[in-house]
Structure formats: C-alpha cells, structure tokens
Design a protein around this motif. Structure first.
Motif, PDB file in Angstrom:
ATOM      1  N   LEU A 102       0.860  -1.180   0.000  1.00 35.26           N
ATOM      2  CA  LEU A 102       0.000   0.000   0.000  1.00 35.26           C
ATOM      3  C   LEU A 102       0.899   1.234   0.000  1.00 35.26           C
ATOM      4  N   ALA A 103       0.598   2.179  -0.870  1.00 35.98           N
ATOM      5  CA  ALA A 103       1.437   3.376  -0.964  1.00 35.98           C
ATOM      6  C   ALA A 103       0.600   4.638  -0.841  1.00 35.98           C
ATOM      7  N   THR A 104       1.130   5.605  -0.085  1.00 34.31           N
ATOM      8  CA  THR A 104       0.612   6.968  -0.079  1.00 34.31           C
ATOM      9  C   THR A 104       1.673   7.834  -0.751  1.00 34.31           C
ATOM     10  N   ARG A 105       1.493   9.138  -0.755  1.00 35.83           N
ATOM     11  CA  ARG A 105       2.478   9.996  -1.421  1.00 35.83           C
ATOM     12  C   ARG A 105       3.825  10.026  -0.720  1.00 35.83           C
ATOM     13  N   ASP A 106       3.853   9.665   0.565  1.00 36.29           N
ATOM     14  CA  ASP A 106       5.127   9.732   1.286  1.00 36.29           C
ATOM     15  C   ASP A 106       5.430   8.483   2.096  1.00 36.29           C
ATOM     16  N   ARG A 107       4.763   7.363   1.778  1.00 35.70           N
ATOM     17  CA  ARG A 107       4.894   6.195   2.646  1.00 35.70           C
ATOM     18  C   ARG A 107       4.514   4.923   1.885  1.00 35.70           C
ATOM     19  N   ILE A 108       5.228   3.842   2.173  1.00 36.49           N
ATOM     20  CA  ILE A 108       4.884   2.524   1.631  1.00 36.49           C
ATOM     21  C   ILE A 108       4.740   1.556   2.801  1.00 36.49           C
ATOM     22  N   VAL A 109       3.678   0.759   2.781  1.00 41.50           N
ATOM     23  CA  VAL A 109       3.443  -0.271   3.791  1.00 41.50           C
ATOM     24  C   VAL A 109       3.274  -1.603   3.066  1.00 41.50           C
ATOM     25  N   ALA A 110       4.041  -2.598   3.473  1.00 36.66           N
ATOM     26  CA  ALA A 110       3.951  -3.924   2.866  1.00 36.66           C
ATOM     27  C   ALA A 110       3.854  -4.959   3.978  1.00 36.66           C
ATOM     28  N   ALA A 111       2.978  -5.952   3.812  1.00 39.48           N
ATOM     29  CA  ALA A 111       2.775  -6.920   4.888  1.00 39.48           C
ATOM     30  C   ALA A 111       2.347  -8.266   4.337  1.00 39.48           C
ATOM     31  N   ARG A 112       2.420  -9.247   5.240  1.00 37.70           N
ATOM     32  CA  ARG A 112       2.163 -10.638   4.876  1.00 37.70           C
ATOM     33  C   ARG A 112       1.350 -11.318   5.970  1.00 37.70           C
ATOM     34  N   ASP A 113       0.543 -12.301   5.590  1.00 39.99           N
ATOM     35  CA  ASP A 113      -0.326 -12.985   6.541  1.00 39.99           C
ATOM     36  C   ASP A 113       0.463 -13.751   7.608  1.00 39.99           C
ATOM     37  N   PRO A 114      -0.208 -14.229   8.671  1.00 45.87           N
ATOM     38  CA  PRO A 114       0.495 -14.791   9.833  1.00 45.87           C
ATOM     39  C   PRO A 114       1.529 -15.863   9.536  1.00 45.87           C
ATOM     40  N   LEU A 115       1.215 -16.833   8.671  1.00 46.49           N
ATOM     41  CA  LEU A 115       2.159 -17.920   8.403  1.00 46.49           C
ATOM     42  C   LEU A 115       2.817 -17.824   7.029  1.00 46.49           C
ATOM     43  N   GLY A 116       2.540 -16.745   6.298  1.00 44.93           N
ATOM     44  CA  GLY A 116       3.165 -16.590   4.990  1.00 44.93           C
ATOM     45  C   GLY A 116       2.581 -17.509   3.940  1.00 44.93           C
ATOM     46  N   ILE A 117       1.272 -17.720   3.991  1.00 47.98           N
ATOM     47  CA  ILE A 117       0.615 -18.527   2.962  1.00 47.98           C
ATOM     48  C   ILE A 117       0.794 -17.873   1.600  1.00 47.98           C
ATOM     49  N   LYS A 118       0.670 -16.550   1.577  1.00 46.79           N
ATOM     50  CA  LYS A 118       0.899 -15.800   0.348  1.00 46.79           C
ATOM     51  C   LYS A 118       2.285 -15.150   0.388  1.00 46.79           C
ATOM     52  N   PRO A 119       3.022 -15.229  -0.713  1.00 46.66           N
ATOM     53  CA  PRO A 119       4.420 -14.775  -0.728  1.00 46.66           C
ATOM     54  C   PRO A 119       4.550 -13.283  -0.984  1.00 46.66           C
ATOM     55  N   LEU A 120       5.670 -12.717  -0.538  1.00 46.95           N
ATOM     56  CA  LEU A 120       5.990 -11.321  -0.830  1.00 46.95           C
ATOM     57  C   LEU A 120       7.483 -11.108  -0.633  1.00 46.95           C
ATOM     58  N   TYR A 121       8.133 -10.573  -1.658  1.00 44.71           N
ATOM     59  CA  TYR A 121       9.563 -10.287  -1.618  1.00 44.71           C
ATOM     60  C   TYR A 121       9.788  -8.788  -1.803  1.00 44.71           C
ATOM     61  N   VAL A 122      10.877  -8.306  -1.222  1.00 42.13           N
ATOM     62  CA  VAL A 122      11.247  -6.912  -1.370  1.00 42.13           C
ATOM     63  C   VAL A 122      12.696  -6.835  -1.842  1.00 42.13           C
ATOM     64  N   ALA A 123      12.950  -5.938  -2.784  1.00 41.11           N
ATOM     65  CA  ALA A 123      14.298  -5.737  -3.318  1.00 41.11           C
ATOM     66  C   ALA A 123      14.658  -4.264  -3.201  1.00 41.11           C
ATOM     67  N   ARG A 124      15.956  -3.990  -3.111  1.00 42.88           N
ATOM     68  CA  ARG A 124      16.446  -2.612  -3.136  1.00 42.88           C
ATOM     69  C   ARG A 124      17.018  -2.315  -4.516  1.00 42.88           C
ATOM     70  N   ILE A 125      16.546  -1.223  -5.097  1.00 46.80           N
ATOM     71  CA  ILE A 125      17.071  -0.741  -6.373  1.00 46.80           C
ATOM     72  C   ILE A 125      17.503   0.700  -6.155  1.00 46.80           C
ATOM     73  N   GLY A 126      18.805   0.908  -6.003  1.00 50.06           N
ATOM     74  CA  GLY A 126      19.295   2.237  -5.663  1.00 50.06           C
ATOM     75  C   GLY A 126      18.720   2.659  -4.319  1.00 50.06           C
ATOM     76  N   GLU A 127      18.057   3.825  -4.287  1.00 48.49           N
ATOM     77  CA  GLU A 127      17.425   4.313  -3.063  1.00 48.49           C
ATOM     78  C   GLU A 127      15.967   3.872  -2.954  1.00 48.49           C
TER      79      GLU A 127
END
Length: 491
Positions: A102-127
């Motif tokens: 979820l993104a606002t103009r100045d903030r990003i929130v990312a989350a995953r369910d209790p046991l990780g049934i659904k996957p989600l990865y995060v990568a850094r690209i520059g800043e």
C-alpha cells in the motif's frame, strides 16, 4: 516484472501510477471475490494498493467500517480502509491469507499474513524499493538485494519493521481434569467453522483429495457445508500412477462423501516432460520439495479445468504431529510442542511455497483451512500428548503403538470410513506413485536407460542444473529457497 508472473492472474493485468509520488504498481488478477468490480491496483484519492490472497472476514469489516466508504465489492479494499482508520494494530483485524503493498504519497506499507501462505519479496534498487510475489519477477534486474518479507510481518518506510503476529506456543502435557472428548468435539467445531470461512468466494471452490487423512477431512466437511447451504456436490480432484494407493483411497472417500470426483493418471513420461516447468515455477531445487510439487502440478491442472480455487490439507501435519520424524518425540511432549511451533514458522518457504507456486502456475488459488488463525490458536492449546501418543482408536491407554494426529482422528472419526481415519500417513509423492514415476523420468533425462536407481545426490544435482538453466540470476533463487531437510530439527 508483471509479465513474468502473469500466470498468477490471467483475468486482467493493469498498471497504475500514484500521482505526485514515485510509485508504480502492477497487478495480474485472478478474480475470486468481487469479480465484477474488484480490479486492481485500487486507487482512491492519494492511496494505491495491490493485494494477493483473500480476506475472509471482509463482510464483517465492511459492517464495522461502514459500507458507504467502499467503492467496490472486493475483499481487498478492506485493507485500505483499515489502514485509513489510524488504529495502531489495524492489520491484526485482517483474517485470511494475504500479501499486500500500500502506498501513499510519502509512505509505503507492505505486509504478509500470519504464516506466509501468500508470498511477498522486497528488493532494493538504488534508493528505492521493488516488491513482487515471486522471485522470478526480479530475474535479470540489477537489484542490490532481495529478501522475503517474513510471515506475520509488516514493513513501513516511515516506522520500520513490525512483527504483528506471533504463533502461539504449543501446549505439552494435559491438565489432570482435561476432558478429552470435549476437546475433540470443540476441535471439530473450530475446524468446521474454518472450512466454511475458507470457502467464501464468488466462484466455485473445489478440493484436492489425495485419499490421505488431511485432505479427506477437509473435503468431507466442505461437502457438508455445500449441502447445508443448498449447493450441489463438492468437486474433488485426485492424481497418481495407475492403481496407486492415493487414487484408490480418494475414490473411496469421494464415494463416501458424495462428491463429484475427477482424477488424472500420470506416467513417468509426463513427469519427465514437466520437470523443468515444475522447478522453474517452484523456485527451488530441493529434492523433497520438487518431488511433492510434481503431483501438485498435475492436481492443479486437473482442478483448473473446473474451478478457480481449491481447498487443501496443508498444515495438519505441523499442527497435529503428522510426520514420521515426529515419532522420535513421543516420550518428550515438551520437545514435540516446541518442534511443532517451530515447524509452523518454517512452512512459508517449504510446503506453503510449493502449494502457492505450483497452483498459481496454473492460475489456481489454493486455500489452507488448517492454517486458519482461530484453528491455529485452538490446536496449539491442545496438549502434545493428545497429538502423538501410544494408543489405539478406542482408548487413551498406552498400547505401545504410536499414532500421529490422534486427537484430529478422534474429532473427525465419524466423517470417513474407519480404515481411512486410522490409515498410516504416506507422503503425497509416495502415495501418488510419484517416487516410482520419477525414477523412470530421471533415468530417461540422465540417459541411464534401465540401470540402477538415481540416487539423491544425482537427483539434486539435476534439479539445480535445470534451475540454473532457467534463471539468469539463479544464485538469487537458490539463496532464497527453503530446504525441507534443513527445516527438521535433529532428535
């Protein structure tokens, strides 16, 4: 990136930018709830959201948040309005399997369910950051690092990391006054409620049926739910070699519960032709994980011809001590309870990764009612001495024979034929005949004809070569992959 994971949602693909912010999101949709107006990304005022999975309590949340605030029938929209509520623990109100950004103009929130049934990865690209449901989305992209967002965790670019869910620790010994019969009865009620909840959809939901205890219990309860709500028979799906134990047992269960049953017989040639496909989508070369992924692929293809979502029995072994290695703990209930708690925390990149990747490769959503939060809470409160014990079906007296998942069997004994309720567990790859078919496939792929069986070392080496051939950044895939053997604690 979205093209590489388009198999996860063939119904629609959309890309959106957030005005006034350096944010772009893409979503490939498999429409399950809110099929008419639930397109994503969801863009409302200054917020942009993409979500994967299902929020099963979305109707309750709508009533609490106010129906007038909602613009769609999508369950995912509840995430946006809970976030806007400003409550400190808003995410804990979500009940289901999910991963979102979820993104606002100045903030990003990312989350995953209790046991990780659904996957989600995060990568850094520059800043900046990049998020994706599968590692293959990043392949060939020059990112500094890629890591999985841990189960039950939330990352907020403003406030940092939170672990919003912790698996309750398992109980060991039974209290002196514990009523075993009442405990089994309550477990049954909690399980029935979980299955009914995880069947919520605007499309038909079927069920995998291996003929083993876990999937049979889920299918039997799901069939009851459909009957009680005036719907037709449940669709069940089974795969295996011709004459394999799983196929025969699944037929018997389907006949017993009255489901509309379909099955597919596969051959060593089928395995050989699909092995590279399995490994690419699985994103792992772990021998045990690949073996169990093969019948999952054939089951997913079979089911997808009729339904968009299926129930599975994943999680029962971790909750109720169903694996053979658990027998080593039979005289140490405290250690068993600790091991079950630990194992629940490793499922996200082992069995749950297999189920998610392989079903979604066929554009099929897999649902795991055993991993319902309320069921986890109740199951973890049941003493380990009632999960794995030396007993027989009619007595809690010790007989010397170790029975796994005893309390689950007792709770559901009336649902299924008695010989199946007390049938010893076989791994999916064994009961379906996959191990036998795989040997023929491996000998063919390695050019060994009808010689000696291919050993695990050569099998694992072949899987890794296949994986490396399919990915430009294979090391990144291998570094993030879970290992079934590493997930077990030595005893």
């Amino acid at each position: 990136m979205i093209r590489r994971i388009a198999h996860r949602g063939p119904d629609d693909v959309a890309v959106a930018r957030l005005p006034g912010a350096p944010v772009v999101m893409a979503h490939c949709r498999l429409s399950i709830i809110g099929t008419q107006d639930g397109a994503q990304p969801i863009h409302q005022t200054d917020d942009l959201l993409v979500a994967n999975g299902e929020i099963y309590n979305h109707e309750d949340l709508r009533a609490i948040l106010g129906e007038s605030a909602f613009e769609t029938a999508s369950d995912s929209e509840t995430i946006l309005h809970l976030f806007r509520s400003g409550e400190s623990r808003w995410i804990s109100k979500l009940d289901g399997m999910f991963a979102f950004v979820l993104a606002t103009r100045d903030r990003i929130v990312a989350a995953r369910d209790p046991l990780g049934i659904k996957p989600l990865y995060v990568a850094r690209i520059g800043e900046g950051y990049a998020f994706a449901s599968e590692l293959k989305a990043f392949d060939g992209i020059p990112v500094a690092s890629v890591e999985a967002i841990p189960p039950g965790s939330l990352y907020d670019t403003r406030d940092g990391w939170r672990q919003w869910y912790r698996t309750p620790h398992g109980a060991a010994e039974a209290e002196a006054d514990l009523d075993v019969g009442r405990t089994a009865h309550e477990l049954r009620l909690v399980l029935e409620e979980a299955v009914a909840k995880w069947m919520v959809a605007d499309v038909e939901v079927g069920s995998f049926l291996s003929g083993g205890l876990d999937s049979s219990i889920i299918a039997a309860i799901a069939q009851k739910v459909r009957a009680e709500t005036g719907r037709g028979p449940l669709r069940t799906f089974a795969v295996g070699l011709e004459g394999s134990p799983d196929l025969l047992a699944a037929r018997a269960v389907a006949e017993h519960i009255g489901s509309t049953h379909a099955e597919r017989v596969f051959t060593p040639r089928d395995v050989a032709e699909n092995l590279a496909h399995v490994i690419y989508h699985l994103e792992s070369a772990d021998v045990d994980l690949v073996r169990s992924a093969i019948p999952t692929l054939f089951a997913a293809r079979l089911a997808r011809a009729d339904v968009k979502a299926v129930l599975t029995g994943e999680g029962a072994d971790e909750l109720f001590a169903g694996y053979a290695y658990h027998h080593a703990y039979v005289d140490d209930p405290r250690a068993l309870a600790d091991e079950l708690t630990r194992a629940l925390g490793t499922m996200h990149n082992i069995n749950l990764q297999r189920v998610d990747r392989i079903t979604m490769a066929e554009s099929l959503e897999a649902r795991t009612p055993f991993l319902d939060r309320d069921l986890i809470d109740f199951a973890q409160s049941i003493p380990a001495t009632l999960k794995l014990c030396r007993t027989d079906p009619d007595s809690v007296e010790s007989t010397g024979e170790t029975t796994e998942k005893w309390i689950l069997r007792k709770a559901c004994a009336d649902l299924l034929p008695q010989d199946l309720v007390w049938r010893k567990k076989a791994q999916f790859d064994e009961g379906s005949g996959t191990v036998e078919a795989l040997q023929g496939a491996l000998r063919s792929l390695l050019g060994r004809g009808g010689g000696a069986p291919v050993d695990r070392a050569d099998e694992g080496a072949l899987y890794e070569r296949i994986l490396r051939d399919r990915f430009e950044d294979a090391g990144r895939i291998l570094n993030n992959a879970g290992s079934w053997t590493d997930a077990r604690v030595a005893v």
